[in-house]
Design a protein around this motif. Structure first.
Motif, PDB file in Angstrom:
ATOM      1  N   GLN A 132      36.325  28.869  -5.256  1.00  0.00           N
ATOM      2  CA  GLN A 132      35.093  28.190  -4.878  1.00  0.00           C
ATOM      3  C   GLN A 132      34.637  27.290  -6.023  1.00  0.00           C
ATOM      4  OE1 GLN A 132      31.965  30.805  -3.470  1.00  0.00           O
ATOM      5  NE2 GLN A 132      33.429  32.225  -2.545  1.00  0.00           N
ATOM      6  N   ILE A 133      34.278  26.060  -5.694  1.00  0.00           N
ATOM      7  CA  ILE A 133      33.722  25.127  -6.675  1.00  0.00           C
ATOM      8  C   ILE A 133      32.360  24.686  -6.155  1.00  0.00           C
ATOM      9  CG2 ILE A 133      34.028  22.968  -7.934  1.00  0.00           C
ATOM     10  CD1 ILE A 133      37.025  23.212  -7.471  1.00  0.00           C
ATOM     11  N   THR A 134      31.324  24.964  -6.904  1.00  0.00           N
ATOM     12  CA  THR A 134      29.949  24.665  -6.501  1.00  0.00           C
ATOM     13  C   THR A 134      29.278  23.787  -7.538  1.00  0.00           C
ATOM     14  OG1 THR A 134      29.682  26.751  -5.276  1.00  0.00           O
ATOM     15  CG2 THR A 134      27.673  25.646  -6.009  1.00  0.00           C
ATOM     16  N   VAL A 135      28.688  22.694  -7.092  1.00  0.00           N
ATOM     17  CA  VAL A 135      27.822  21.865  -7.940  1.00  0.00           C
ATOM     18  C   VAL A 135      26.514  21.698  -7.173  1.00  0.00           C
ATOM     19  CG1 VAL A 135      27.497  19.677  -9.131  1.00  0.00           C
ATOM     20  CG2 VAL A 135      29.788  20.684  -8.985  1.00  0.00           C
ATOM     21  N   ALA A 136      25.538  22.512  -7.508  1.00  0.00           N
ATOM     22  CA  ALA A 136      24.268  22.548  -6.787  1.00  0.00           C
ATOM     23  C   ALA A 136      23.166  21.949  -7.647  1.00  0.00           C
ATOM     24  CB  ALA A 136      23.906  23.986  -6.404  1.00  0.00           C
ATOM     25  N   GLU A 137      22.341  21.120  -7.028  1.00  0.00           N
ATOM     26  CA  GLU A 137      21.212  20.512  -7.712  1.00  0.00           C
ATOM     27  C   GLU A 137      19.926  20.911  -7.006  1.00  0.00           C
ATOM     28  OE1 GLU A 137      21.993  16.328  -9.229  1.00  0.00           O
ATOM     29  OE2 GLU A 137      23.422  16.451  -7.576  1.00  0.00           O
ATOM     30  N   SER A 138      18.894  21.215  -7.774  1.00  0.00           N
ATOM     31  CA  SER A 138      17.612  21.597  -7.189  1.00  0.00           C
ATOM     32  C   SER A 138      16.706  20.392  -6.942  1.00  0.00           C
ATOM     33  CB  SER A 138      16.890  22.595  -8.102  1.00  0.00           C
ATOM     34  OG  SER A 138      16.688  22.047  -9.394  1.00  0.00           O
ATOM     35  N   VAL A 139      17.048  19.244  -7.523  1.00  0.00           N
ATOM     36  CA  VAL A 139      16.231  18.045  -7.361  1.00  0.00           C
ATOM     37  C   VAL A 139      16.722  17.242  -6.172  1.00  0.00           C
ATOM     38  CG1 VAL A 139      15.698  17.937  -9.823  1.00  0.00           C
ATOM     39  CG2 VAL A 139      17.698  16.715  -8.940  1.00  0.00           C
ATOM     40  N   GLY A 140      15.866  16.326  -5.705  1.00  0.00           N
ATOM     41  CA  GLY A 140      16.253  15.408  -4.653  1.00  0.00           C
ATOM     42  C   GLY A 140      16.845  14.135  -5.239  1.00  0.00           C
ATOM     43  N   VAL A 141      16.867  13.081  -4.448  1.00  0.00           N
ATOM     44  CA  VAL A 141      17.468  11.833  -4.919  1.00  0.00           C
ATOM     45  C   VAL A 141      16.573  11.100  -5.909  1.00  0.00           C
ATOM     46  CG1 VAL A 141      18.890  11.539  -2.880  1.00  0.00           C
ATOM     47  CG2 VAL A 141      16.591  10.543  -2.925  1.00  0.00           C
ATOM     48  N   GLY A 142      15.275  11.423  -5.904  1.00  0.00           N
ATOM     49  CA  GLY A 142      14.361  10.834  -6.874  1.00  0.00           C
ATOM     50  C   GLY A 142      14.376   9.319  -6.822  1.00  0.00           C
ATOM     51  N   GLY A 143      14.447   8.703  -8.017  1.00  0.00           N
ATOM     52  CA  GLY A 143      14.424   7.255  -8.106  1.00  0.00           C
ATOM     53  C   GLY A 143      15.740   6.579  -7.801  1.00  0.00           C
ATOM     54  N   ARG A 144      16.756   7.357  -7.391  1.00  0.00           N
ATOM     55  CA  ARG A 144      18.069   6.786  -7.086  1.00  0.00           C
ATOM     56  C   ARG A 144      18.247   6.553  -5.584  1.00  0.00           C
ATOM     57  NH1 ARG A 144      22.315  10.474  -8.239  1.00  0.00           N
ATOM     58  NH2 ARG A 144      23.769   8.762  -8.579  1.00  0.00           N
ATOM     59  N   GLY A 145      17.145   6.480  -4.851  1.00  0.00           N
ATOM     60  CA  GLY A 145      17.223   6.429  -3.409  1.00  0.00           C
ATOM     61  C   GLY A 145      18.063   5.295  -2.866  1.00  0.00           C
ATOM     62  N   ASP A 146      17.866   4.078  -3.380  1.00  0.00           N
ATOM     63  CA  ASP A 146      18.613   2.924  -2.869  1.00  0.00           C
ATOM     64  C   ASP A 146      20.107   3.099  -3.084  1.00  0.00           C
ATOM     65  OD1 ASP A 146      16.300   1.735  -2.051  1.00  0.00           O
ATOM     66  OD2 ASP A 146      16.098   0.423  -3.794  1.00  0.00           O
TER      67      ASP A 146
END
Length: 484
Positions: free
Chosen positions: A211-225
């Motif tokens: 299993q390979i997991t890369v989980a982030e708790s943040v959203g897309v933030g200022g990188r939306g575009d």
């Protein structure tokens, strides 16, 4: 005792996009920390180049503020910061025009290593490469660093490779993936090829799945575009997770040398079977706990872009035939955690009977946070009452095992930029490797585009869509809990 730091040779480094977010947050603070560590010394020049109208004094002030904000514990070293800023210079430059190029050429020196960091949009790579040669700043010893995204599909990646190849040979091109600069990622090779304990077991005979997991708790933030035109498959799976998969699955290279390592990684990518539609799940986070959902953050109410991907991959070679690799990555999940878990098979026969339950060994490589390695082993539960078995971890958290000084690892950008100056391409992607990765991911993306299906919604702070759980459950397996 702290590791010995070996200074690099004198160099000139030009950062195109030197006023941009990446330069301010990562590149320049990384260079400062290497200066404080003693790895950068002597007659070194760091030149920012961008369209912003400013002089060298104003640029030094901008960099000073960036280091105070993003430089970490070293930011308070006022004497070192003052000395570091003296290395900086600046040129106002138009990547597509003529402004500033003669000024930049006048500042470059031919008696030292010359490196050029393309911290700009990929659409400018060709213009920068062409003008570097036109103005006599690049020769066969020069190096260029290019950031992801390196294309958005196989066709555009090939076009970029052709563009750069017109001006630089492959040995001069450093395609940077900051994941490969992480200390624990590099430890994958040390664990595998430096320990006789693991390598004999590193195959389908003993490994049930990985299993390979890369989980982030943040959203897309200022990188939306950017993110809405990319999605998790392009942003994470095609590069970061592909590199982790290659390092965990590749054959031992003949030597720890750039092309030997990258040859073996390429073999893994080329041995990957196509992903069947039923073996991939895509999701998109919804709002919750006063947090906006994905579509609100990208300001696109009809977005079909995925913020989560889980998939099952198979590698058709002698080592891994029959052993599935499960990959998942996503934003706004319950925890920020990245790990690789090697799940070994059960013992072929239990002498302890059915009451002892099922137990198996798990080797976990934690990439972030709390970098370390954990091996789960089965022991007898202490106390009377018969042979009751429990699983316990043999844990080597680097900060505890090595001490805080030794475990204070350089940032990934620190290591990778110094590798550029040293001319070591081991931790950088080769052109054919990038193209092979796109050749594998493109059909998955094309299938999504053809179906026009919306990603499955999942709650912010969860582990992702329920269908991702079923991807494992139908095989009689379970995802490991996402935990920091």
């Amino acid at each position: 005792m702290a590791s010995r730091v070996i200074p690099v040779d004198p160099f000139d480094l030009v950062v195109f996009g030197g006023t941009g977010d990446l330069a301010r947050r990562k590149i320049l603070p990384a260079l400062f920390r290497r200066y404080v560590a003693g790895q950068i010394e002597g007659d070194v020049r760091l030149i920012g180049a961008a369209r912003s109208e400013m002089d060298a004094t104003a640029y030094r002030e901008m960099v000073r503020e960036a280091i105070l904000e993003f430089g970490g514990d070293e930011a308070g070293r006022k004497t070192e910061l003052a000395a570091f800023l003296k290395m900086l210079d600046y040129v106002t430059l138009d990547a597509k025009g003529t402004q500033g190029w003669a000024d930049l050429a006048a500042k470059m020196r031919t008696d030292r290593i010359c490196a050029f960091y393309f911290s700009v949009a990929p659409s400018l790579f060709g213009d920068l490469a062409k003008r570097l040669h036109k103005h006599g700043m690049a020769d066969d010893e020069s190096r260029i660093v290019v950031e992801k995204p390196f294309g958005r599909d196989l066709e555009t990646a090939r076009a970029l490779n052709r563009t750069l190849a017109r001006h630089f040979h492959e040995g001069q091109i450093y395609r940077i993936d900051h994941y490969l600069g992480k200390e624990t990622v590099q430890n994958l090779m040390a664990i595998r090829f430096g320990n006789v304990l693991f390598e004999p077991l590193w195959n389908s005979q003993y490994v049930d799945h990985i299993q390979i997991t890369v989980a982030e708790s943040v959203g897309v933030g200022g990188r939306g575009d950017y993110y809405d035109s990319s999605g998790a498959m392009r942003d994470m799976v095609q590069n970061h997770m592909m590199q982790l998969l290659c390092l965990i699955a590749m054959e031992p290279p003949a030597k720890f040398e750039p092309d030997a390592v990258r040859d073996e990684k390429l073999k893994v990518i080329r041995a990957l079977d196509p992903v069947e539609p039923e073996n991939v799940v895509r999701g998109q986070y919804e709002g919750g706990d006063a947090q906006p959902g994905y579509r609100a953050q990208v300001e696109n109410a009809d977005s079909l872009t995925e913020s989560f991907v889980a998939l099952k991959a198979h590698i058709s070679n002698w080592r891994w035939a029959g052993t599935p690799f499960y990959l998942r990555t996503g934003k706004r999940l319950k925890e920020r955690a990245s790990e690789i878990a090697v799940m070994f098979k059960d013992a072929p026969h239990s002498i302890f009977g059915a009451d002892a339950g099922r137990h198996h060994n798990i080797l976990t490589i934690r990439l972030q946070p709390n970098e370390g390695i954990e091996l789960g082993v089965t022991i007898k539960e202490p106390g009377p009452g018969g042979m009751r078995l429990i699983d316990v971890p043999l844990d080597m958290t680097f900060a505890e095992a090595l001490g805080p000084e030794e475990a204070d690892f350089p940032d990934a950008y620190e290591r990778l930029i110094m590798d550029v100056i040293r001319g070591n391409q081991t931790l950088f992607m080769r052109g054919d490797e990038v193209e092979a990765a796109w050749a594998w991911t493109d059909p998955v993306i094309a299938e999504w585009d053809a179906q026009s299906d919306a990603p499955l919604p999942y709650a912010s702070g969860s582990s992702g869509p329920d269908d991702a759980l079923m991807l494992m459950h139908r095989d009689g397996r379970r995802w490991r809990e996402i935990r920091p």
